[in-house]
Design a protein around this motif. Structure first.
Motif, short mmCIF file in Angstrom:
data_model
loop_
_atom_site.label_atom_id
_atom_site.label_comp_id
_atom_site.label_asym_id
_atom_site.label_seq_id
_atom_site.Cartn_x
_atom_site.Cartn_y
_atom_site.Cartn_z
N THR A 5 50.84 40.04 47.51
CA THR A 5 50.31 39.24 46.39
C THR A 5 48.93 38.68 46.73
OG1 THR A 5 51.28 37.17 47.17
CG2 THR A 5 52.65 38.56 45.73
N SER A 6 48.24 38.25 45.70
CA SER A 6 46.91 37.64 45.90
C SER A 6 47.03 36.36 46.70
CB SER A 6 46.25 37.38 44.55
OG SER A 6 47.06 36.54 43.75
N THR A 7 48.14 35.64 46.55
CA THR A 7 48.35 34.40 47.30
C THR A 7 48.45 34.69 48.79
OG1 THR A 7 49.49 33.43 45.41
CG2 THR A 7 49.84 32.38 47.55
N ILE A 8 49.23 35.69 49.15
CA ILE A 8 49.39 36.05 50.56
C ILE A 8 48.07 36.54 51.13
CG2 ILE A 8 50.51 37.64 52.16
CD1 ILE A 8 52.96 37.55 50.25
N LEU A 9 47.39 37.44 50.41
CA LEU A 9 46.11 37.96 50.88
C LEU A 9 45.09 36.84 51.03
CD1 LEU A 9 44.29 40.25 51.74
CD2 LEU A 9 43.77 40.65 49.32
N ALA A 10 45.03 35.93 50.06
CA ALA A 10 44.08 34.82 50.14
C ALA A 10 44.36 33.97 51.37
CB ALA A 10 44.15 33.97 48.87
N GLY A 11 45.62 33.76 51.69
CA GLY A 11 45.97 32.99 52.89
C GLY A 11 45.49 33.68 54.15
N PHE A 12 45.72 34.98 54.26
CA PHE A 12 45.25 35.74 55.42
C PHE A 12 43.72 35.69 55.50
CE2 PHE A 12 49.09 38.85 55.16
CZ PHE A 12 49.89 37.95 55.85
N ALA A 13 43.07 35.98 54.38
CA ALA A 13 41.61 36.03 54.36
C ALA A 13 41.00 34.66 54.65
CB ALA A 13 41.13 36.55 53.00
N TRP A 14 41.59 33.62 54.11
CA TRP A 14 41.07 32.27 54.31
C TRP A 14 41.08 31.91 55.80
CZ3 TRP A 14 37.84 29.00 52.82
CH2 TRP A 14 37.88 27.67 53.22
N GLY A 15 42.10 32.36 56.51
CA GLY A 15 42.15 32.11 57.95
C GLY A 15 40.94 32.67 58.67
N GLY A 16 40.54 33.88 58.32
CA GLY A 16 39.35 34.48 58.92
C GLY A 16 38.07 33.81 58.48
N ILE A 17 37.98 33.49 57.21
CA ILE A 17 36.76 32.88 56.67
C ILE A 17 36.52 31.51 57.28
CG2 ILE A 17 35.72 31.90 54.58
CD1 ILE A 17 37.01 34.30 53.06
N LYS A 18 37.56 30.70 57.38
CA LYS A 18 37.34 29.34 57.89
C LYS A 18 37.04 29.33 59.39
CE LYS A 18 42.11 27.83 58.55
NZ LYS A 18 43.15 26.94 58.11
N HIS A 19 37.44 30.38 60.13
CA HIS A 19 37.18 30.40 61.57
C HIS A 19 35.89 31.10 61.94
CE1 HIS A 19 40.84 28.43 62.74
NE2 HIS A 19 41.54 29.26 62.00
N GLU A 54 29.62 33.15 47.71
CA GLU A 54 30.01 32.09 48.65
C GLU A 54 30.83 30.99 47.98
OE1 GLU A 54 29.70 32.03 52.01
OE2 GLU A 54 29.04 34.10 51.70
N ALA A 55 30.60 30.75 46.69
CA ALA A 55 31.33 29.69 45.99
C ALA A 55 32.85 29.94 46.03
CB ALA A 55 30.86 29.60 44.54
N TYR A 56 33.26 31.22 46.06
CA TYR A 56 34.69 31.55 46.10
C TYR A 56 35.27 31.44 47.51
CZ TYR A 56 34.43 33.26 41.33
OH TYR A 56 34.26 33.36 39.98
N LYS A 57 34.41 31.30 48.50
CA LYS A 57 34.87 31.24 49.88
C LYS A 57 34.92 29.80 50.41
CE LYS A 57 32.68 35.68 50.83
NZ LYS A 57 31.68 36.34 51.66
N LYS A 58 34.93 28.84 49.50
CA LYS A 58 34.95 27.42 49.90
C LYS A 58 36.35 26.91 50.22
CE LYS A 58 30.57 26.83 49.38
NZ LYS A 58 29.74 26.86 50.57
N ASN A 59 37.37 27.52 49.60
CA ASN A 59 38.74 27.16 49.94
C ASN A 59 39.68 28.29 49.53
OD1 ASN A 59 39.84 26.74 47.25
ND2 ASN A 59 38.78 24.77 47.20
N GLN A 60 40.91 28.18 49.98
CA GLN A 60 41.88 29.25 49.75
C GLN A 60 42.19 29.46 48.28
OE1 GLN A 60 45.36 29.04 52.27
NE2 GLN A 60 46.54 30.35 50.92
N LYS A 61 42.26 28.40 47.52
CA LYS A 61 42.59 28.52 46.08
C LYS A 61 41.48 29.25 45.32
CE LYS A 61 45.30 28.02 42.66
NZ LYS A 61 46.43 28.92 42.55
N PHE A 62 40.22 28.92 45.62
CA PHE A 62 39.10 29.63 44.98
C PHE A 62 39.14 31.12 45.35
CE2 PHE A 62 36.03 25.74 44.79
CZ PHE A 62 36.78 25.19 43.78
N LEU A 63 39.46 31.39 46.60
CA LEU A 63 39.55 32.77 47.06
C LEU A 63 40.66 33.53 46.33
CD1 LEU A 63 38.35 34.74 49.10
CD2 LEU A 63 39.97 33.88 50.79
N GLU A 64 41.78 32.87 46.14
CA GLU A 64 42.88 33.49 45.40
C GLU A 64 42.47 33.81 43.97
OE1 GLU A 64 47.42 32.43 43.93
OE2 GLU A 64 46.50 31.21 45.51
#
Length: 129
Positions: A5-19, A54-64
């Motif tokens: 799901t987009s929620t799972i993918l956003a969680g994985f992706a957010w981990g990489g983006i924030k680090h 970049e605006a969508y990469k500010k947090n996990q919810k925006f990314l989702e």
């Protein structure tokens, strides 16, 4: 859950983006080991996520939300299914000439006299320790 799901993918992706600020192929491939996905599909996902504004990469919810708005990415996610692998440690058991039915996989694991475990003919052979 039948697909990634987009929620799972956003969680994985957010981990990489924030680090590290983006998603790498190696990072996402490591996160998706429980899913049936090929390298080309991972490359597509990585490219699409990293090319988001970049605006969508500010947090996990925006990314989702950005992932959900990409029809091609959603179609790709619908085809990514979870693995049905079952890992069982037989190292301290005696299971010769035994069949183990694995519920939900449609297959079975059988031992032979050489103490090798075999699955369906398409599956790999696992040597007993």
């Amino acid at each position: 859950m039948d697909f990634l799901t987009s929620t799972i993918l956003a969680g994985f992706a957010w981990g990489g983006i924030k680090h590290v600020g983006n998603v790498t192929f190696e990072y996402l491939k490591g996160k998706l080991t429980s899913w049936i996905i090929n390298d080309q599909e991972i490359e597509t996902i990585v490219s699409k996520i990293n090319s988001l504004p970049e605006a969508y990469k500010k947090n996990q919810k925006f990314l989702e939300v950005a992932i959900e708005d990409d029809a091609q990415l959603i179609d790709l996610l619908k085809n990514i299914k979870p693995r049905n692998d079952v890992n069982i440690d037989f190292s301290h058991t005696s299971m010769e000439n035994t069949t183990v039915n694995v519920v939900g996989s449609g297959g079975s694991i059988t031992t032979n006299n050489n103490n090798y475990f075999t699955e369906n003919p398409q599956a790999s052979t696992i040597k007993k320790n």
